[in-house]
Write an enzyme that holds these catalytic residues in place. Structure first.
Site, PDB file in Angstrom:
ATOM      1  N   TYR A  42      54.454  53.946  -0.047  1.00 35.63           N
ATOM      2  CA  TYR A  42      54.325  52.972  -1.134  1.00 35.63           C
ATOM      3  C   TYR A  42      54.910  53.515  -2.426  1.00 35.63           C
ATOM      4  O   TYR A  42      55.239  54.699  -2.523  1.00 35.63           O
ATOM      5  CB  TYR A  42      52.860  52.572  -1.324  1.00 35.63           C
ATOM      6  CG  TYR A  42      51.992  53.584  -2.044  1.00 35.63           C
ATOM      7  CD1 TYR A  42      51.611  54.779  -1.440  1.00 35.63           C
ATOM      8  CD2 TYR A  42      51.554  53.357  -3.342  1.00 35.63           C
ATOM      9  CE1 TYR A  42      50.819  55.698  -2.110  1.00 35.63           C
ATOM     10  CE2 TYR A  42      50.759  54.269  -4.019  1.00 35.63           C
ATOM     11  CZ  TYR A  42      50.397  55.433  -3.394  1.00 35.63           C
ATOM     12  OH  TYR A  42      49.611  56.353  -4.065  1.00 35.63           O
ATOM     13  N   ARG A  61      62.659  57.887  -4.835  1.00 33.67           N
ATOM     14  CA  ARG A  61      61.488  58.526  -4.216  1.00 33.67           C
ATOM     15  C   ARG A  61      61.023  57.721  -2.999  1.00 33.67           C
ATOM     16  O   ARG A  61      60.617  58.296  -1.987  1.00 33.67           O
ATOM     17  CB  ARG A  61      60.349  58.672  -5.227  1.00 33.67           C
ATOM     18  CG  ARG A  61      59.163  59.438  -4.644  1.00 33.67           C
ATOM     19  CD  ARG A  61      58.097  59.736  -5.674  1.00 33.67           C
ATOM     20  NE  ARG A  61      57.498  58.513  -6.180  1.00 33.67           N
ATOM     21  CZ  ARG A  61      56.646  58.473  -7.190  1.00 33.67           C
ATOM     22  NH1 ARG A  61      56.274  59.584  -7.816  1.00 33.67           N
ATOM     23  NH2 ARG A  61      56.131  57.325  -7.582  1.00 33.67           N
ATOM     24  N   ARG A 109      48.763  49.519  19.765  1.00 31.11           N
ATOM     25  CA  ARG A 109      48.373  50.825  19.233  1.00 31.11           C
ATOM     26  C   ARG A 109      48.794  51.973  20.155  1.00 31.11           C
ATOM     27  O   ARG A 109      48.322  52.087  21.286  1.00 31.11           O
ATOM     28  CB  ARG A 109      46.858  50.870  19.003  1.00 31.11           C
ATOM     29  CG  ARG A 109      46.421  52.159  18.310  1.00 31.11           C
ATOM     30  CD  ARG A 109      44.925  52.215  18.076  1.00 31.11           C
ATOM     31  NE  ARG A 109      44.566  53.435  17.349  1.00 31.11           N
ATOM     32  CZ  ARG A 109      44.412  54.624  17.916  1.00 31.11           C
ATOM     33  NH1 ARG A 109      44.552  54.752  19.232  1.00 31.11           N
ATOM     34  NH2 ARG A 109      44.123  55.686  17.196  1.00 31.11           N
ATOM     35  N   HIS A 111      50.362  56.176  19.265  1.00 29.43           N
ATOM     36  CA  HIS A 111      50.745  57.019  18.124  1.00 29.43           C
ATOM     37  C   HIS A 111      52.260  57.109  17.934  1.00 29.43           C
ATOM     38  O   HIS A 111      52.752  57.107  16.815  1.00 29.43           O
ATOM     39  CB  HIS A 111      50.157  58.423  18.278  1.00 29.43           C
ATOM     40  CG  HIS A 111      48.672  58.473  18.032  1.00 29.43           C
ATOM     41  ND1 HIS A 111      47.770  57.808  18.817  1.00 29.43           N
ATOM     42  CD2 HIS A 111      47.955  59.098  17.076  1.00 29.43           C
ATOM     43  CE1 HIS A 111      46.544  58.016  18.363  1.00 29.43           C
ATOM     44  NE2 HIS A 111      46.625  58.809  17.307  1.00 29.43           N
ATOM     45  N   LYS A 155      55.027  59.847  -0.618  1.00 28.72           N
ATOM     46  CA  LYS A 155      54.024  58.927  -1.189  1.00 28.72           C
ATOM     47  C   LYS A 155      53.554  57.989  -0.090  1.00 28.72           C
ATOM     48  O   LYS A 155      54.057  56.866   0.048  1.00 28.72           O
ATOM     49  CB  LYS A 155      54.632  58.165  -2.383  1.00 28.72           C
ATOM     50  CG  LYS A 155      53.592  57.515  -3.290  1.00 28.72           C
ATOM     51  CD  LYS A 155      54.196  57.156  -4.622  1.00 28.72           C
ATOM     52  CE  LYS A 155      53.262  56.369  -5.520  1.00 28.72           C
ATOM     53  NZ  LYS A 155      52.095  57.093  -5.999  1.00 28.72           N
ATOM     54  N   GLU A 187      47.686  68.987  -8.280  1.00 22.68           N
ATOM     55  CA  GLU A 187      47.812  67.765  -9.099  1.00 22.68           C
ATOM     56  C   GLU A 187      46.451  67.107  -9.181  1.00 22.68           C
ATOM     57  O   GLU A 187      45.450  67.691  -8.752  1.00 22.68           O
ATOM     58  CB  GLU A 187      48.855  66.832  -8.474  1.00 22.68           C
ATOM     59  CG  GLU A 187      48.537  66.419  -7.057  1.00 22.68           C
ATOM     60  CD  GLU A 187      49.599  65.509  -6.436  1.00 22.68           C
ATOM     61  OE1 GLU A 187      50.331  64.835  -7.168  1.00 22.68           O
ATOM     62  OE2 GLU A 187      49.664  65.462  -5.187  1.00 22.68           O
ATOM     63  N   LEU A 211      52.927  65.344  -5.433  1.00 21.19           N
ATOM     64  CA  LEU A 211      53.868  64.241  -5.584  1.00 21.19           C
ATOM     65  C   LEU A 211      54.777  64.521  -6.773  1.00 21.19           C
ATOM     66  O   LEU A 211      54.308  64.947  -7.828  1.00 21.19           O
ATOM     67  CB  LEU A 211      53.102  62.941  -5.815  1.00 21.19           C
ATOM     68  CG  LEU A 211      53.997  61.709  -5.813  1.00 21.19           C
ATOM     69  CD1 LEU A 211      54.457  61.383  -4.393  1.00 21.19           C
ATOM     70  CD2 LEU A 211      53.279  60.517  -6.418  1.00 21.19           C
TER      71      LEU A 211
END
Ligand code: PDD
Length: 292
Positions: A42, A61, A109, A111, A155, A187, A211
């Site tokens: 995101y 990014r 589902r 992996h 992110k 951070e 990040l």
């Protein structure tokens, strides 16, 4: 800058797979891998006076996060720019926080990566207003162990550790958790960290443990332009606790002072002069950008 906007401004709007709608009406299938695995990345991009701020570095990014997680980028930069600009335009001229998310898509589902199309979701909400109290008294933070994985430079929406760490701060009556890995600051739970020691502004070096904040990068550039000495080097727990000033930065906070750390005052216990200089420089830039 301003969050009042015009009376015709839309406060919230979402876009999902080709359609604009109210965020509460945006739905995804339960088998979306973003929901099942947190298999998604995101971005959060501020828009001042309805204009997207530092969009290009955010898109760079995003591309990097997609590359690390091996999710195909579903749009070119121009397509992202067109979509996000249209979303912000439909909301109006107030300050906004644009959120975008790309998941690996919907599949039974399992992996391993499926052969499927990514899901794209975007939304605009008003940028949180920074209160006078936050500016005059600063934020409070706790320090805590960084329990996250080793790809913090991506992110991703797999944020359960960040969520738990932020709640730990809230439970302690604080605003933010400052994270320590092997005795060094990484951070905040949703921010980058700066300290001021003897007039020098220091932030941990960009690596896989944190990040690479777009605001962090901008603050470094603004500090250099202001003639403030800046260093990117490790900060120990002891240096953090003895710093004259501590600040946190993010796209929604810009840069805010931390005046209480683990229940004790940071420096004199008030927002410091280096923070103030950076805050003013950042606000001036945002104002000029909005006025363009
Ligand atoms: N988070 N570090 C973490 C863990 C973050 O979640 C964020 C921002 C930052 C600052 O990055 P930037 O300056 O690019 O916003 C650093 C966003 C705002 C969020 O998750 O809502």
């Amino acid at each position: 800058m301003n969050n009042t906007g015009s009376p015709t401004d839309l406060q919230e709007l979402a876009w999902i797979n080709g359609e604009f709608l109210a965020p509460a009406e945006a739905t995804i299938p339960a088998l979306d891998r973003g929901f099942i695995f947190g298999d998604a990345v995101y971005e959060v991009i501020p828009a001042y006076a309805g204009k997207l701020f530092l969009l290009q570095p955010h898109l760079q990014r995003l591309a990097r996060s997609l590359e690390i997680t091996r999710i195909p980028n579903p749009k070119t930069d121009l397509q992202w720019r067109t979509l996000l600009t249209e979303l912000a335009r439909r909301c109006g001229s107030h300050d906004q926080s644009l959120y975008l998310q790309v998941t690996r898509g919907v599949a039974p589902r399992d992996h391993a990566f499926p052969d499927t199309e990514p899901t794209v979701f975007c939304m605009s909400r008003p940028l949180p207003v920074i209160s006078d109290q936050q500016l005059q008294q600063g934020l409070s933070a706790i320090t805590t162990e960084d329990i996250r994985w080793n790809y913090c430079h991506a992110k991703t929406t797999s944020l359960i550790a960040n969520v738990m760490l932020r709640q730990q701060a809230v439970d302690a009556g604080a605003d933010e958790a400052i994270l320590l890995r092997d005795g060094l600051v990484t951070e905040g739970s949703a921010s980058n960290v700066f300290v001021v020691i003897g007039g020098e502004l220091i932030t941990p070096p960009a690596g896989e443990q944190l990040l690479h904040g777009i605001t962090r990068e901008r603050i470094i550039q603004l500090a250099q332009r202001q003639g403030i000495a800046v260093a990117q080097r490790p900060i120990t727990e002891q240096q953090l606790h003895q710093a004259d000033e501590v600040c946190v930065s993010s796209s929604t906070k810009s840069i805010l002072p931390v005046t209480r750390l683990d229940g004790s005052p940071v420096g004199k216990g008030l927002p410091g002069p280096v923070w103030l200089q950076l805050w003013e420089a950042y606000q001036a830039e945002v104002q000029a950008f909005g006025d363009q």
